[in-house]
Design a protein around this motif. Structure first.
Motif, PDB file in Angstrom:
ATOM      1  N   GLU A  91     -21.449 -29.119 -50.895  1.00 35.92           N
ATOM      2  CA  GLU A  91     -21.994 -29.048 -49.547  1.00 35.92           C
ATOM      3  C   GLU A  91     -22.476 -27.623 -49.306  1.00 35.92           C
ATOM      4  N   TYR A  92     -23.759 -27.489 -49.056  1.00 31.91           N
ATOM      5  CA  TYR A  92     -24.347 -26.170 -48.871  1.00 31.91           C
ATOM      6  C   TYR A  92     -24.328 -25.767 -47.407  1.00 31.91           C
ATOM      7  N   GLU A  93     -24.356 -24.449 -47.178  1.00 36.19           N
ATOM      8  CA  GLU A  93     -24.443 -23.931 -45.818  1.00 36.19           C
ATOM      9  C   GLU A  93     -25.889 -23.727 -45.388  1.00 36.19           C
ATOM     10  N   ALA A  94     -26.786 -23.549 -46.364  1.00 32.41           N
ATOM     11  CA  ALA A  94     -28.199 -23.350 -46.051  1.00 32.41           C
ATOM     12  C   ALA A  94     -29.030 -23.623 -47.293  1.00 32.41           C
ATOM     13  N   VAL A  95     -30.290 -23.945 -47.080  1.00 29.51           N
ATOM     14  CA  VAL A  95     -31.253 -24.119 -48.173  1.00 29.51           C
ATOM     15  C   VAL A  95     -32.310 -23.036 -48.043  1.00 29.51           C
ATOM     16  N   HIS A  96     -32.509 -22.276 -49.110  1.00 33.18           N
ATOM     17  CA  HIS A  96     -33.526 -21.223 -49.132  1.00 33.18           C
ATOM     18  C   HIS A  96     -34.705 -21.703 -49.973  1.00 33.18           C
ATOM     19  N   ILE A  97     -35.915 -21.505 -49.474  1.00 29.60           N
ATOM     20  CA  ILE A  97     -37.122 -21.909 -50.201  1.00 29.60           C
ATOM     21  C   ILE A  97     -37.985 -20.681 -50.423  1.00 29.60           C
ATOM     22  N   ALA A  98     -38.388 -20.466 -51.679  1.00 33.50           N
ATOM     23  CA  ALA A  98     -39.173 -19.280 -52.031  1.00 33.50           C
ATOM     24  C   ALA A  98     -40.357 -19.684 -52.895  1.00 33.50           C
ATOM     25  N   CYS A  99     -41.423 -18.893 -52.822  1.00 37.49           N
ATOM     26  CA  CYS A  99     -42.595 -19.100 -53.665  1.00 37.49           C
ATOM     27  C   CYS A  99     -42.438 -18.260 -54.932  1.00 37.49           C
ATOM     28  N   GLY A 100     -42.476 -18.914 -56.066  1.00 36.62           N
ATOM     29  CA  GLY A 100     -42.370 -18.197 -57.335  1.00 36.62           C
ATOM     30  C   GLY A 100     -40.965 -18.207 -57.890  1.00 36.62           C
ATOM     31  N   GLU A 101     -40.876 -18.312 -59.192  1.00 36.51           N
ATOM     32  CA  GLU A 101     -39.565 -18.401 -59.837  1.00 36.51           C
ATOM     33  C   GLU A 101     -38.840 -17.061 -59.856  1.00 36.51           C
ATOM     34  N   ALA A 102     -39.590 -15.947 -59.805  1.00 38.79           N
ATOM     35  CA  ALA A 102     -38.924 -14.643 -59.760  1.00 38.79           C
ATOM     36  C   ALA A 102     -38.150 -14.490 -58.453  1.00 38.79           C
ATOM     37  N   ALA A 103     -38.795 -14.842 -57.341  1.00 41.31           N
ATOM     38  CA  ALA A 103     -38.122 -14.750 -56.040  1.00 41.31           C
ATOM     39  C   ALA A 103     -36.939 -15.706 -55.972  1.00 41.31           C
ATOM     40  N   ALA A 104     -37.136 -16.943 -56.455  1.00 41.79           N
ATOM     41  CA  ALA A 104     -36.051 -17.928 -56.434  1.00 41.79           C
ATOM     42  C   ALA A 104     -34.886 -17.473 -57.305  1.00 41.79           C
ATOM     43  N   GLY A 105     -35.190 -16.904 -58.475  1.00 39.41           N
ATOM     44  CA  GLY A 105     -34.138 -16.439 -59.368  1.00 39.41           C
ATOM     45  C   GLY A 105     -33.334 -15.300 -58.759  1.00 39.41           C
ATOM     46  N   ILE A 118     -37.136 -30.821 -51.416  1.00 34.87           N
ATOM     47  CA  ILE A 118     -37.431 -30.589 -50.002  1.00 34.87           C
ATOM     48  C   ILE A 118     -37.291 -31.890 -49.214  1.00 34.87           C
ATOM     49  N   LYS A 119     -37.758 -32.964 -49.811  1.00 35.83           N
ATOM     50  CA  LYS A 119     -37.725 -34.265 -49.129  1.00 35.83           C
ATOM     51  C   LYS A 119     -36.304 -34.708 -48.799  1.00 35.83           C
ATOM     52  N   VAL A 120     -35.341 -34.372 -49.669  1.00 37.06           N
ATOM     53  CA  VAL A 120     -33.971 -34.885 -49.490  1.00 37.06           C
ATOM     54  C   VAL A 120     -33.024 -33.847 -48.866  1.00 37.06           C
ATOM     55  N   ILE A 121     -33.561 -32.764 -48.300  1.00 32.67           N
ATOM     56  CA  ILE A 121     -32.691 -31.807 -47.603  1.00 32.67           C
ATOM     57  C   ILE A 121     -31.976 -32.544 -46.469  1.00 32.67           C
ATOM     58  N   PRO A 122     -30.656 -32.463 -46.410  1.00 32.04           N
ATOM     59  CA  PRO A 122     -29.914 -33.183 -45.362  1.00 32.04           C
ATOM     60  C   PRO A 122     -30.288 -32.713 -43.963  1.00 32.04           C
ATOM     61  N   ASP A 123     -30.213 -33.619 -43.005  1.00 30.23           N
ATOM     62  CA  ASP A 123     -30.488 -33.280 -41.607  1.00 30.23           C
ATOM     63  C   ASP A 123     -29.541 -32.193 -41.126  1.00 30.23           C
ATOM     64  N   ARG A 124     -30.033 -31.374 -40.225  1.00 27.22           N
ATOM     65  CA  ARG A 124     -29.260 -30.310 -39.552  1.00 27.22           C
ATOM     66  C   ARG A 124     -28.914 -29.121 -40.443  1.00 27.22           C
ATOM     67  N   LEU A 125     -29.140 -29.231 -41.761  1.00 31.75           N
ATOM     68  CA  LEU A 125     -28.837 -28.095 -42.639  1.00 31.75           C
ATOM     69  C   LEU A 125     -29.892 -27.007 -42.421  1.00 31.75           C
ATOM     70  N   PRO A 126     -29.485 -25.767 -42.119  1.00 34.96           N
ATOM     71  CA  PRO A 126     -30.468 -24.692 -41.900  1.00 34.96           C
ATOM     72  C   PRO A 126     -31.353 -24.477 -43.130  1.00 34.96           C
ATOM     73  N   ILE A 127     -32.631 -24.239 -42.887  1.00 33.20           N
ATOM     74  CA  ILE A 127     -33.593 -23.962 -43.953  1.00 33.20           C
ATOM     75  C   ILE A 127     -34.113 -22.542 -43.749  1.00 33.20           C
ATOM     76  N   ASN A 166     -34.607 -30.029 -38.925  1.00 33.44           N
ATOM     77  CA  ASN A 166     -33.701 -28.928 -39.301  1.00 33.44           C
ATOM     78  C   ASN A 166     -34.152 -27.611 -38.687  1.00 33.44           C
ATOM     79  N   PRO A 167     -33.214 -26.743 -38.317  1.00 35.24           N
ATOM     80  CA  PRO A 167     -33.610 -25.394 -37.901  1.00 35.24           C
ATOM     81  C   PRO A 167     -34.221 -24.646 -39.089  1.00 35.24           C
ATOM     82  N   VAL A 168     -35.388 -24.042 -38.877  1.00 31.03           N
ATOM     83  CA  VAL A 168     -36.080 -23.310 -39.945  1.00 31.03           C
ATOM     84  C   VAL A 168     -36.148 -21.831 -39.563  1.00 31.03           C
ATOM     85  N   PHE A 169     -35.625 -20.980 -40.439  1.00 32.14           N
ATOM     86  CA  PHE A 169     -35.639 -19.540 -40.228  1.00 32.14           C
ATOM     87  C   PHE A 169     -36.661 -18.928 -41.177  1.00 32.14           C
TER      88      PHE A 169
END
Length: 337
Positions: A64-78, A144-153, A179-182
């Protein structure tokens, strides 16, 4: 060893890669800074215990995650995967949105159009295109499609056309989610949190920030979620971008600007002229040297692959002579005619 092998076999491939990056990063820090070895060893033990304990009760695989982070590029994600703790899931798009067509990219027809253009114009191994780029792109869309509801993004962006375009694209993909998006602007956050001299050495992309600093930026700069009005505005800006046919975008005066693909050709020629003036006029110059000179003096985050495509185009037009076969940018040299 049998127990460890069983635990590793349970891990999904992407999770195992993330753990390996985490371990190697800390080992590298230990080599460079022996004084932090004790701290790094404690962190490695903690990571070990978390993996072993989690796999024994299956919680690691269904965390169970506290947040989902989305980044452009594998360097940033890594970097985010290393810097953030395991309570944060990171989704990274294996793409560079500043170059290549983005026409209707939110639809299958647009994704196929982009894939075909990249395959036909950019030096990328076919195995990579099929197994890495295409499959990872589709996986990111599914995640992205299956991110649970209410989980911060938490969506990361910076002062470049790649991440600014990608941010708008991702917000469009999230348009049905409540979902709340920051939104974290890493360039501005870095400038605010760290000294001016260090900021000047930081170029243009989230992936160039050290993992620990990304963690600090997330902790200090994640404040108010985007309201409905801002989300709608960004979604509308994506739809406008999705109607464009250009294959190159720059970041200028706080705006994404679609430009002709030969926008940087004159600058490539100018850099080659400077290099030839510093060498024997009759010598050819490695293509990597020319591209490196352009990248080092460019105030845009464009990437070497697109610049190499333009260099090849200038060869075909007769602007440059070529020596050797252009199997990839490191295999040939060029000289202005």
């Amino acid at each position: 060893m049998k127990d460890l092998s069983r635990i590793i076999d349970q891990l999904p491939g992407s999770e195992a890669k993330n753990i390996l990056v985490n371990i190697m990063y800390r080992l590298d820090l230990m080599k460079e800074s022996p004084e932090i070895q004790d701290e790094m060893i404690k962190e490695l033990y903690s990571l070990y215990d978390e993996i072993v304990d989690g796999c024994q009760n299956d919680s690691y695989l269904e965390r169970e995650y506290e947040a989902v982070h989305i980044a452009c590029g594998e360097a940033a994600a890594g970097s985010l995967r290393v810097g953030l703790d395991h309570k944060n899931k990171v989704i990274g798009f294996p793409d560079f949105f500043a170059v290549g067509p983005i026409w209707q990219l939110h639809r299958d027809v647009g994704r196929q159009h982009r894939y075909e253009w990249l395959k036909n114009h950019i030096h990328i191994e076919m195995d990579y295109m099929e197994e890495e780029y295409k499959q990872k792109f589709l996986k990111a869309l599914e995640e992205i499609k299956v991110i649970p509801d209410r989980l911060p993004i938490v969506l990361w962006t910076a002062e470049n056309a790649d991440e600014q375009t990608g941010m708008r694209y991702i917000l469009y993909l999230l348009k049905e989610k409540a979902n709340p998006v920051f939104l974290i602007h890493s360039t501005l956050a870095y400038k605010e949190l760290y000294d001016t001299e260090e900021y000047q050495s930081f170029r243009l992309h989230t992936g160039e920030i050290e993992p620990e600093k990304l963690k600090a930026i997330d902790h200090k700069m994640r404040s108010n979620a985007l309201n409905a009005e801002k989300r709608k505005r960004y979604e509308g800006e994506w739809m406008a971008l999705a109607d464009t046919k250009e294959v190159l975008r720059i970041w200028e005066k706080g705006q994404i600007k679609s430009v002709s693909e030969h926008y940087f050709d004159a600058f490539i020629i100018e850099c080659a002229q400077k290099l030839q003036a510093d060498h024997d006029h009759y010598d050819s110059i490695l293509s990597t040297r020319v591209i490196g000179e352009v990248l080092g003096n460019l105030d845009q985050s464009i990437g070497d692959a697109f610049l190499e495509y333009r260099l090849r185009t200038l060869i075909y037009k007769g602007v440059f002579e070529i020596k050797e076969v252009p199997k990839s940018m490191r295999f040939y040299s060029v000289k202005l005619r």
